[in-house]
Design an enzyme around this catalytic site. Structure first.
Site, mmCIF file in Angstrom:
data_model
loop_
_atom_site.group_PDB
_atom_site.id
_atom_site.type_symbol
_atom_site.label_atom_id
_atom_site.label_comp_id
_atom_site.label_asym_id
_atom_site.label_seq_id
_atom_site.Cartn_x
_atom_site.Cartn_y
_atom_site.Cartn_z
ATOM 1 N N CYS A 75 0.819 -1.215 0.000
ATOM 2 C CA CYS A 75 0.000 0.000 0.000
ATOM 3 C C CYS A 75 0.852 1.262 0.000
ATOM 4 C CB CYS A 75 -0.943 0.010 1.196
ATOM 5 S SG CYS A 75 -2.280 -1.174 0.992
ATOM 6 N N HIS A 76 1.745 1.371 0.958
ATOM 7 C CA HIS A 76 2.507 2.609 1.073
ATOM 8 C C HIS A 76 4.000 2.365 1.222
ATOM 9 C CE1 HIS A 76 -1.652 3.376 2.493
ATOM 10 N NE2 HIS A 76 -1.555 4.293 1.564
#
Lengths: 409, 154
Positions: free
Chosen positions: B118-119
């Site tokens: 995701c990040h």
């Protein structure tokens, strides 16, 4: 302002009603005789478009609820049931999902119009702040609605967004458990999100009433930013504004219909046609396009708490805009420097949106940091300073003078 | 008095959103047979709706986890504090990124541990955060060894 005629009930029944509930008089003075500046351009029609979109979303939403099931095991299939089995279900669902996007298109144009023409300045601060509240409510409603189909993006979007609150020191974890109603996003989360998604549009409608009320107290801003002074500066809301708004609603609906009928999934994500799976996070998890600039700001900051603060701060700062902008001239038409910074700001917002859709790695992260820095600098440095150093152009004495001057050339 | 009454009404209205009795009951401990987990394999089981990683670490992974300069870690913790004594080949983690709750991918990233898609947070073979926006190491659920081949999580 202009000496508009007051409502005179024509028939016996209306006279009887008016003495008991003067609603026809209120409608007449607000939407018929109400004086609007005569120089309003088409950018001023987006308030009407937004009202139309809110009504459209409520109508299609209420219809969808007649066929949707808010349960973690059943929600995904009930949306497919709407798409395949329900008469015109595909149309109503696509109207609702694309309607959300069109709603945001309209609100962004409406907001940037306010920024360009200084519509937030004295005496319209409360009107502007109510608008910021409406925008926040819209974002919350859009997020809650996106979780309801219970696809992969629904599930993981809900997980990431609710985890923002886990950044709160000390109580973060308890807050998140409370939001979820469990130890992870699950059926209790879906059910409460459904309840709130149904509630918030009506809250929005209520705040819209306040927004329009505040608007009718202070009057509309206009492209010159000079207040109407005489009757010559205004025209009656009906027929002038009603016809113009109606025309633009129709034009807007053409674009809306084009998406609904030709590109219904263009603004969605293929992953949301995969049922929610708590065991697998999609490779590229991105929010809906209208949140992308804020998502880029979140990811630009390498610290969890500060990232979440920057995300909320980037929206919250809008409420303080009337006091951060120190210039007394409203319209960018008479502010040569601000006009340039306005367009830079538009490009920065679009740039952040683009970066929000890219993976958070390498050069994208550095670009997002640069643009995030500029985003805040626009509010904290550029706007306060411009009021002191900018040499503005002379303002016309009145709205009618600005129009008549133009005709002479 | 009015304020006390309002607060008394607010408590049930707010508390109803906390996990209900059935959710808490469904969060009871789970037992897992770890015999089939081969060396170098990570399995995923669920407890309280959360993915639990059970990693049968290789010698190399254990060495990597031990030979880290603790001062260089964002959330310093020795590997010995993250496994049960004498069972250091077994590493049990809550497989939820401490940033915003995504599930990291095992055996990926620059530290042979876990990588969150995701990040971009990266964890090492001990589940400690090494790079990226996540503030903390991957959490360790309460668990115990019932025998050499069975653990109870919860």
């Amino acid at each position: 302002m202009s000496g508009h005629s007051t409502y005179q009930p024509q028939n016996g029944f209306m006279k009887w009603l008016e003495r008991r509930l003067p609603i026809a008089g209120l409608v007449y003075s607000s939407f018929v005789a109400y004086p609007t500046p005569r120089n309003l351009n088409y950018w001023w029609t987006f308030g009407g478009i937004l009202t139309f979109m809110l009504a459209a979303q409520i109508v299609t939403g209420i219809v969808l609820v007649m066929h949707y099931t808010p349960h973690a095991d059943l929600a995904f299939n009930s949306v497919e049931h709407i798409m395949r089995d329900v008469n015109y279900g595909w149309l109503i669902r696509y109207l609702h999902s694309n309607g959300a996007s069109m709603f945001f298109v309209a609100v962004y144009i409406h907001m940037f119009r306010g920024l360009y023409y200084g519509s937030y300045k004295e005496p319209r601060e409360v009107l502007w702040i109510l608008g910021v509240i409406l925008y926040l409510l819209m974002m919350a409603t859009g997020f809650l609605g996106y979780t309801l189909p219970w696809g992969q993006m629904s599930f993981w979007g809900a997980t990431v967004i609710t985890n923002f609150f886990s950044a709160i020191p000390l109580v973060g974890e308890s807050v998140v458990t409370w939001l979820w109603g469990g130890y992870s996003v699950g059926n209790p989360t879906l059910q409460r999100f459904f309840s709130l998604h149904y509630l918030l549009p009506f809250v929005i409608a209520g705040v819209v009433v306040l927004h329009v009320w505040a608007l009718h107290v202070v009057g509309q801003n206009n492209p010159t930013g000079v207040e109407p002074k005489t009757e010559k500066d205004t025209v009656a809301f009906t027929p002038y504004a009603t016809v113009k708004d109606g025309f633009m609603v129709a034009c807007f609906c053409i674009v809306f219909a084009w998406f609904v009928f030709y590109l219904p999934n263009y603004m969605g994500h293929a992953d949301n046609y995969i049922p929610a799976n708590p065991a697998v996070t999609p490779q590229h998890i991105v929010p809906e396009w209208y949140y992308l600039p804020f998502y880029a700001i979140l990811r630009a900051i390498p610290n969890k708490l500060l990232g979440v603060i920057a995300l909320f701060g980037s929206i919250g700062i809008l409420a303080f805009l009337p006091w951060l902008d120190t210039s007394r001239v409203r319209s960018a038409n008479y502010r040569p420097l601000y006009r340039q910074f306005f367009w830079i700001f538009v490009v920065v917002c679009l740039g952040l949106g683009w970066l929000g859709s890219k993976p958070a790695e390498g050069g994208y992260v550095y670009a997002a940091r640069l643009l995030t820095l500029y985003y805040f600098a626009h509010f904290f440095i550029v706007l306060p300073l411009l009021g002191f150093i900018e040499k503005t152009k002379p303002l016309p004495n009145s709205i009618s003078e600005s129009i008549l001057d133009k005709d002479k050339h | 008095m009015g304020a006390v009454g309002a607060a008394a009404v607010a408590v049930p209205l707010i508390h109803q959103m906390n996990p209900d009795a059935s959710t808490i009951a469904a969060g009871a401990p789970v037992e897992v047979d770890i015999t089939p987990v081969a060396e170098g394999q990570v399995i995923k089981v669920f407890w309280r709706g959360k993915p639990i990683f059970i990693n049968h670490r290789t010698k190399k992974e254990i060495e990597e986890a031990k030979n880290v300069n603790l001062a260089s870690l964002p959330d310093p913790q020795p590997d010995s504090a993250r496994v049960k004594a004498g069972k250091e080949q077994w590493q049990v983690l809550i497989g939820i990124c401490t940033h915003l709750g995504c599930i990291p991918l095992a055996h990926q990233g620059d530290f042979d541990g876990y990588f969150c898609p995701c990040h971009g947070s990266q964890y090492d073979t001990s589940g400690r955060i090494r790079r990226g926006p996540a503030p903390l190491n991957l959490a360790i659920p309460p668990y115990e060894f019932l025998s050499d081949s069975k653990i109870r999580i919860g």
